[in-house]
Design an enzyme around this catalytic site. Structure first.
Site, PDB file in Angstrom:
ATOM      1  N   SER A 130       3.147  -7.818   8.373  1.00 55.44           N
ATOM      2  CA  SER A 130       3.165  -6.431   8.832  1.00 55.44           C
ATOM      3  C   SER A 130       3.501  -6.327  10.321  1.00 55.44           C
ATOM      4  CB  SER A 130       1.769  -5.839   8.596  1.00 55.44           C
ATOM      5  OG  SER A 130       1.581  -4.675   9.345  1.00 55.44           O
ATOM      6  N   TYR A 155      -7.245  -5.291   9.931  1.00 57.93           N
ATOM      7  CA  TYR A 155      -6.113  -5.462   9.014  1.00 57.93           C
ATOM      8  C   TYR A 155      -5.066  -6.369   9.656  1.00 57.93           C
ATOM      9  CZ  TYR A 155      -1.689  -4.286   6.710  1.00 57.93           C
ATOM     10  OH  TYR A 155      -0.467  -4.368   6.075  1.00 57.93           O
TER      11      TYR A 155
HETATM   12  N1  NAD Z   1       3.575   0.050   2.903  1.00 56.20           N
HETATM   13  C1  NAD Z   1       3.779  -0.349   4.162  1.00 56.20           C
HETATM   14  O1  NAD Z   1       4.232   0.412   5.001  1.00 56.20           O
HETATM   15  C2  NAD Z   1       3.454  -1.775   4.578  1.00 56.20           C
HETATM   16  C3  NAD Z   1       3.723  -2.143   5.915  1.00 56.20           C
HETATM   17  C4  NAD Z   1       3.441  -3.442   6.313  1.00 56.20           C
HETATM   18  C5  NAD Z   1       2.956  -4.361   5.409  1.00 56.20           C
HETATM   19  N2  NAD Z   1       2.687  -3.980   4.128  1.00 56.20           N
HETATM   20  C6  NAD Z   1       2.179  -4.990   3.196  1.00 56.20           C
HETATM   21  O2  NAD Z   1       2.954  -4.960   2.024  1.00 56.20           O
HETATM   22  C7  NAD Z   1       2.155  -5.291   0.895  1.00 56.20           C
HETATM   23  C8  NAD Z   1       2.261  -4.226  -0.184  1.00 56.20           C
HETATM   24  O3  NAD Z   1       1.813  -2.992   0.367  1.00 56.20           O
HETATM   25  P1  NAD Z   1       1.843  -1.631  -0.438  1.00 56.20           P
HETATM   26  O4  NAD Z   1       2.152  -0.562   0.522  1.00 56.20           O
HETATM   27  O5  NAD Z   1       2.649  -1.784  -1.660  1.00 56.20           O
HETATM   28  O6  NAD Z   1       0.288  -1.504  -0.806  1.00 56.20           O
HETATM   29  P2  NAD Z   1      -0.421  -1.153  -2.182  1.00 56.20           P
HETATM   30  O7  NAD Z   1      -1.881  -1.011  -1.854  1.00 56.20           O
HETATM   31  O8  NAD Z   1       0.244  -0.028  -2.862  1.00 56.20           O
HETATM   32  O9  NAD Z   1      -0.207  -2.460  -3.047  1.00 56.20           O
HETATM   33  C9  NAD Z   1      -1.043  -3.598  -3.002  1.00 56.20           C
HETATM   34  C10 NAD Z   1      -1.456  -3.928  -4.426  1.00 56.20           C
HETATM   35  O10 NAD Z   1      -2.215  -5.129  -4.397  1.00 56.20           O
HETATM   36  C11 NAD Z   1      -3.312  -5.017  -5.286  1.00 56.20           C
HETATM   37  N3  NAD Z   1      -4.352  -5.914  -4.777  1.00 56.20           N
HETATM   38  C12 NAD Z   1      -5.018  -5.809  -3.606  1.00 56.20           C
HETATM   39  N4  NAD Z   1      -5.914  -6.802  -3.482  1.00 56.20           N
HETATM   40  C13 NAD Z   1      -5.794  -7.558  -4.611  1.00 56.20           C
HETATM   41  C14 NAD Z   1      -6.456  -8.740  -5.071  1.00 56.20           C
HETATM   42  N5  NAD Z   1      -7.418  -9.318  -4.350  1.00 56.20           N
HETATM   43  N6  NAD Z   1      -6.090  -9.244  -6.272  1.00 56.20           N
HETATM   44  C15 NAD Z   1      -5.135  -8.648  -7.026  1.00 56.20           C
HETATM   45  N7  NAD Z   1      -4.470  -7.535  -6.627  1.00 56.20           N
HETATM   46  C16 NAD Z   1      -4.813  -6.999  -5.440  1.00 56.20           C
HETATM   47  C17 NAD Z   1      -3.697  -3.542  -5.239  1.00 56.20           C
HETATM   48  O11 NAD Z   1      -4.366  -3.108  -6.422  1.00 56.20           O
HETATM   49  C18 NAD Z   1      -2.347  -2.854  -5.068  1.00 56.20           C
HETATM   50  O12 NAD Z   1      -1.807  -2.426  -6.305  1.00 56.20           O
HETATM   51  C19 NAD Z   1       0.737  -5.503   1.432  1.00 56.20           C
HETATM   52  O13 NAD Z   1       0.553  -6.879   1.663  1.00 56.20           O
HETATM   53  C20 NAD Z   1       0.761  -4.739   2.745  1.00 56.20           C
HETATM   54  O14 NAD Z   1      -0.193  -5.253   3.652  1.00 56.20           O
HETATM   55  C21 NAD Z   1       2.939  -2.704   3.681  1.00 56.20           C
END
Ligand code: NAD
Length: 320
Positions: A130, A155
């Protein structure tokens, strides 16, 4: 890329579900792990699976990454070639109040997966990192070599820690890892805790929005399809070790983004201007030279197109 068996963790999440769709449509065998946790309404996660991935072939495991043995069974059952590790407890603000869940999901979950990737000789491991690892940066655009030692939220601290865990697996066991630092990703099926979602919801419900930093904030907003292009390219390349920014490569003032939501929803928003919140940064702006050079990454979607696509999805999905 010839057909591969690809494990996507967090495949019911915003980014993971879009990635799954793309990879299945390209002919890969996709295995999804997701625990459908209630950080935000799990019915949206269920809907991504039942609508976005409708009629597509994939295997879904409703398990927790913290459960090493359950995840190991998945590796025993499928000959996994590549891993796209998207699962995490996301959210900057939530992490300040709920630190322990970040330790479990992000640290233990990632460590379990790295260990299994080593044991099962995985050919490529993509780690969703991130832009938050850069803290409150002061020089722009932000390069991968800029300081990441002063995370200003729990985070961010766990995301940086995941990169460090991954590096040690690369160094000791030659696990090929690419850490992708995503910059504010948005688009259809997006997360309800993110600004574009809550602002659009407020527009249709006629409720005021809270605008932090007195509106003087900027973000490198990245449209989901462009981000997924970058992840797929990283999966194809299987670089031995890389840390790459994935953004649009531009800093968009938050107020312009809000104006675009007003334009595409046809509603004007009433704004409460508030101070910055703890853990928030004033500006993000990615230098994407490395991703362009190493992955031929080329984001294409303008803010206007991206916001229009999101608002159209929101209207259809919530029937407003
Ligand atoms: N959306 C953004 O802008 C953004 C920016 C930077 C980084 N990220 C990273 O990208 C990745 C995806 O983000 P997103 O926006 O799709 O988030 P999201 O919360 O929609 O998706 C994450 C998924 O992981 C699952 N999850 C969480 N912990 C878990 C565990 N211990 N075991 C099994 N499943 C688990 C959740 O149920 C969820 O469906 C994450 O790692 C997030 O930190 C996202």
């Amino acid at each position: 890329m010839t057909s591969q068996t690809i494990l996507i963790t967090g495949g019911a999440g915003f980014i993971g579900s879009h990635l799954a769709k793309r990879l299945i449509e390209e002919g890969h065998e996709v295995i999804i792990i997701d625990n459908f946790n209630p950080y935000y309404d799990p019915s949206l996660k269920e809907a991504r699976i039942s609508h976005l991935l409708k009629d597509l072939p994939y295997t879904l495991y409703r398990i927790d990454l913290e459960d090493f043995e359950a995840v190991q069974k998945v590796f025993e059952t499928h000959a996994i070639d590549l891993i796209a590790h998207q699962a995490a407890q996301a959210g900057v603000r939530y992490s300040i109040e709920n630190p322990l869940v970040y330790g479990q999901s992000n640290l233990i979950g990632t460590l379990n997966l790295l260990e299994l990737a080593k044991q099962y000789h995985i050919k490529g491991f993509i780690l969703a990192s991130s832009s938050s690892v850069y803290g409150d940066a002061t020089s722009f655009p932000i390069k991968e070599t800029d300081e990441t030692d002063k995370p200003i939220s729990l985070y961010a601290a766990t995301k940086k820690s995941c990169e460090l865990l991954a590096y040690s697996y690369h160094h000791l066991f030659e696990l090929p890892v690419t850490c992708l630092r995503y910059f504010t990703v948005y688009g259809p099926w997006g997360r309800p805790d993110m600004a574009i979602f809550s602002f659009t919801k407020s527009a249709f419900e006629g409720t005021p929005i809270d605008v932090y930093g007195q509106g003087d904030m900027a973000r490198d907003f990245t449209f989901i399809d462009d981000l997924v292009d970058g992840i797929v390219k990283a999966l194809e390349k299987q670089l031995p070790w890389a840390v790459l920014n994935l953004g649009r490569g531009q800093a968009q003032p938050l107020m312009d983004f809000i104006t675009s939501i007003e334009t595409h929803s046809g509603k004007s928003l009433q704004k409460n201007f508030l101070d910055m919140q703890p853990g928030d940064v004033q500006k993000t702006w990615a230098d994407i030279t490395q991703a362009k050079t190493l992955l031929s990454f080329e984001p294409k979607t303008s803010i206007d197109e991206g916001v229009q696509s999101f608002v159209t999805w929101y209207k259809n999905f919530y029937d407003v």
